[in-house]
Design a protein around this motif. Structure first.
Motif, short mmCIF file in Angstrom:
data_model
loop_
_atom_site.label_atom_id
_atom_site.label_comp_id
_atom_site.label_asym_id
_atom_site.label_seq_id
_atom_site.Cartn_x
_atom_site.Cartn_y
_atom_site.Cartn_z
N ALA A 196 -15.31 -9.28 19.89
CA ALA A 196 -14.78 -10.25 18.72
C ALA A 196 -14.83 -9.94 17.73
CB ALA A 196 -14.55 -11.58 18.90
N HIS A 240 -12.83 -8.71 14.49
CA HIS A 240 -11.89 -10.26 14.09
C HIS A 240 -11.51 -10.17 12.70
CE1 HIS A 240 -15.42 -8.09 12.03
NE2 HIS A 240 -15.27 -8.90 10.54
N ALA A 256 -17.54 -17.31 18.16
CA ALA A 256 -17.16 -17.13 16.81
C ALA A 256 -18.59 -17.86 15.86
CB ALA A 256 -16.42 -18.11 16.52
N GLU A 303 -5.40 -12.71 16.47
CA GLU A 303 -5.22 -13.49 17.88
C GLU A 303 -3.71 -13.60 18.21
OE1 GLU A 303 -5.30 -18.08 18.83
OE2 GLU A 303 -4.33 -17.68 17.41
N TRP A 341 -11.25 -18.08 15.16
CA TRP A 341 -12.44 -19.11 14.84
C TRP A 341 -13.38 -18.44 13.81
CZ3 TRP A 341 -11.26 -21.32 20.36
CH2 TRP A 341 -10.24 -22.36 20.36
N SER A 342 -13.36 -17.54 14.02
CA SER A 342 -14.51 -16.62 13.04
C SER A 342 -14.35 -17.15 11.79
CB SER A 342 -14.37 -15.16 13.54
OG SER A 342 -13.51 -14.85 12.62
N THR A 360 -6.26 -14.15 10.29
CA THR A 360 -7.40 -14.93 11.60
C THR A 360 -6.31 -14.88 12.95
OG1 THR A 360 -8.13 -16.85 11.07
CG2 THR A 360 -9.49 -15.39 10.62
N LEU A 416 -11.57 -15.91 20.12
CA LEU A 416 -13.18 -16.27 18.80
C LEU A 416 -12.57 -15.38 17.17
CD1 LEU A 416 -15.90 -14.72 21.19
CD2 LEU A 416 -15.35 -16.65 20.58
#
Length: 657
Positions: free
Chosen positions: A519, A523, A598, A557, A575-576, A553, A572
């Protein structure tokens, strides 16, 4: 009809005619000279010629047959001297040249027996020698008891006469000892040729013995049934000369190697019992006692060999033939013992291993190379567990260790075993998956322990497969990032390294660490969909720009959801950028609603962003960035994560200094 068959039939017919004469009186007294002088000596001459001829035409067996043929010629010479000279004298001298010729037969017979004997098995040579010694001593004791006593009792005259008289029974005893001893030494399985030789010389010895016994008692009568034994012995030797000769090593199997020595061992027992009831000469008693002593030694040797064979069989049954490690049977025995004595204060650990990448190694380099690899890995695993436990190979590419827990636990011991099962080189990398069980806390019987270890092993193997898949997808995506935005790849690597260290400090498990690092690496993958004009804007972003940026983000995903193995990583990434106070994006999660992975990525990403050059701001010093993280702790960032991050950063800076 071949010449050999014709000769066999002729000599057999001659022997039958002579036997019919001496036993049944066929031919009457008028034919006495023909049968006793011509036919009798003719049979012995034919036997001698047969042996000598075989010796001349068969170089490989020349010594054997010339020796036996020469012995028969000596015997024939004695008979001829008696027939042509001594029988015509009123008082024939004793001893005479005939006795010397008769006695010359024995050394030749000894030599022929030894030269004709097949090779004994090296594996059982000591046993066979003892069997031969027991049998020989038994025969010697029996002969001494039956023959020597009456001969010695009736022997008289001058010293030379006494010596010659005793020489016959002693020579016969030695001849019988040779036959029985060599027969035992070769496993009681003679070839047809050797069996006829042994039968011939034995018949000769028996005939001499009966003659001496009858002579000692005054009951010998010339021209009766006993006289047929000497030509019969000669005929057996003649027939032996043309039989197949087998020189193969003896194989000992079945009951014969035990039954024959046991039978001969009963002879001295009977003689010793008889010696307590009736007088018996001392030599016979000594020989009988010696035979029993050797039989006891033979029994002890057999018992020792049986114990050795049992130990070898047990070791073979408990050992893996390829690596020399214990096999599954050995593991089960040791595991049962460990479960019997282990308790929660003194536990044991079962660790089951399955090699990863071994099939590819076998396919690439071949099965011999695969076997060699297993041997190397097995040796390293055994060395890694030496003094701490035992190593096993359960078959195929599956290994196992059974460890005794020490004061500091078992983690380091298992890690040593994992390292021992790791080998890499050009074009290959073989590692292992494992499952561990603490005994007896997690299992109280071997079946449950193996079942649980197997379940955990394959659970880890499944995780490894998924990790391998995520690694491949991650490599593709990171390469795309590098091609589009080279500077972003440096940011990704730094964030991933920081996240891994923080995750370890917070006690994340291995699969959680794996998802965290993936992640951290991915990210910002959604930024590939953000226009360069926004990413490289020299000033602060305005409202529409921020709205666009905050979508990265969610975009990330969606990109990662294409690979099912990256589902946990995708969450992750989404929601980082959430905040502890719920003011983050895209879902406004608050506090513990945000996954720990995250939260770690958020802290690491923020620190790296603050300490990196941006078009719209100068980079902060690490201390300034740490102060900012601390200031925002509890609102934007997780205080626990910030504390762990500070410790990790300080450790990294100290190591770099």
């Amino acid at each position: 009809m071949t010449g050999a068959r014709a000769f066999t039939m002729a000599i057999g017919a001659g022997l039958a005619a002579y036997a019919a004469h001496v036993v049944l009186g066929v031919g009457g007294e008028g034919a006495e000279s023909f049968f006793q002088d011509w036919l009798y000596n003719g049979l012995i001459l034919a036997a001698a010629a047969s042996c000598l001829l075989r010796g001349f035409v068969t170089p490989a067996e020349r010594a054997r047959w010339l020796s036996l043929g020469g012995g028969l010629l000596c015997f024939l010479g004695g008979e001829l001297y008696y027939t042509l000279h001594l029988s015509k004298l009123a008082e024939p001298p004793y001893p005479s040249l005939a006795d010397a010729l008769f006695l010359a037969f024995y050394p030749a017979a000894y030599a022929g027996l030894v030269l004709a004997s097949p090779r004994a098995s090296r594996q059982h040579r000591a046993n066979l020698w003892l069997d031969g010694l027991v049998s020989s001593l038994a025969v010697a004791a029996l002969t001494a008891a039956l023959l020597l006593q009456p001969v010695v009792t009736t022997t008289g005259g001058e010293r030379l006469q006494v010596a010659i008289t005793l020489a016959y029974p002693l020579a016969d005893v030695i001849l019988l000892v040779f036959v029985v001893g060599l027969l035992a030494l070769n496993g009681w399985k003679p070839s047809r040729s050797w069996a006829l030789i042994a039968a011939g010389v034995t018949t000769m010895a028996v005939a001499d013995g009966m003659f001496l016994w009858q002579s000692a008692h005054g009951s010998y009568v010339e021209g009766e049934a006993l006289d047929a034994l000497w030509p019969a012995a000669a005929v057996m030797l003649a027939l032996a000369a043309w039989q197949p000769s087998r020189r193969a090593s003896v194989r000992l199997d079945g009951w014969r190697p035990l039954a024959m020595p046991a039978l001969f061992a009963l002879v001295p027992v009977g003689l010793l019992v008889y010696g307590n009831l009736e007088p018996m000469n001392r030599l016979a008693l000594v020989l009988a006692a010696a035979a029993l002593v050797v039989a006891i030694v033979r029994m002890a040797l057999t018992f020792a060999e049986t114990l050795g064979i049992t130990r070898e069989a047990t070791a073979a049954a408990l050992t893996d033939a390829l690596t020399g490690l214990g096999n599954r049977r050995a593991l089960l025995a040791d595991l049962d013992a460990a479960l019997t004595y282990a308790d929660v204060r003194d536990p044991a650990v079962l660790a089951l291993f399955d090699l990863d990448g071994f099939k590819d190694y076998n396919d690439a380099f071949g099965h011999p190379a695969g076997d060699a690899l297993l041997v190397r890995l097995g040796a390293r695993l055994e060395a890694a567990t030496a003094g701490r436990g035992s190593a096993y190979r359960l078959g195929g590419d599956e290994f196992c260790v059974l460890l005794r827990c020490r004061g500091e636990g078992f983690t380091s011991d298992v890690q040593d075993a994992i390292a021992a099962l790791d080998e890499h080189g050009e074009g290959f990398h073989v590692t292992s998956s494992h499952g561990t069980v603490v005994l007896p806390a997690e299992a109280r019987d071997s079946e449950r322990a193996l079942q649980l270890a197997d379940q955990r092993l394959y659970a880890q193997k499944g995780v490894r497969r998924r990790q391998a898949t995520t690694r491949q997808v991650r490599d593709v995506l990171l390469q795309m990032v590098s091609e589009r935005t080279p500077d972003l790849r440096h940011h990704i690597d730094d964030v991933a390294a920081l996240a891994h260290g923080v995750g370890r400090r917070l006690g994340l498990r291995s699969h959680e660490l794996h998802e965290l690092v993936r992640a951290a690496e991915l990210h910002d993958i959604g930024k590939m969909a953000i226009p360069d004009a926004i990413l490289e804007k020299p000033g602060p972003l305005d409202g529409p720009d921020w709205e666009f940026m905050r979508r990265h983000t969610v975009i990330g995903e969606r990109m990662l959801h294409v690979a099912p193995a990256l589902e946990g990583v995708a969450r992750l990434v989404r929601w980082s950028h959430e905040r502890m106070d719920g003011r983050g994006y895209p879902d406004g999660l608050r506090g513990s609603e945000i996954p720990i992975g995250a939260r770690i990525v958020a802290v690491c990403d923020a620190f790296h962003a603050m300490t990196s050059s941006r078009p719209y701001q100068r980079p902060m010093k690490p201390a300034e960035a740490l102060a900012e993280l601390t200031r925002c702790s509890g609102t934007q960032f997780d205080p626990e994560v910030v504390t762990a991050f500070r410790a990790e950063l300080e450790a990294s800076l100290a190591a770099a200094a």
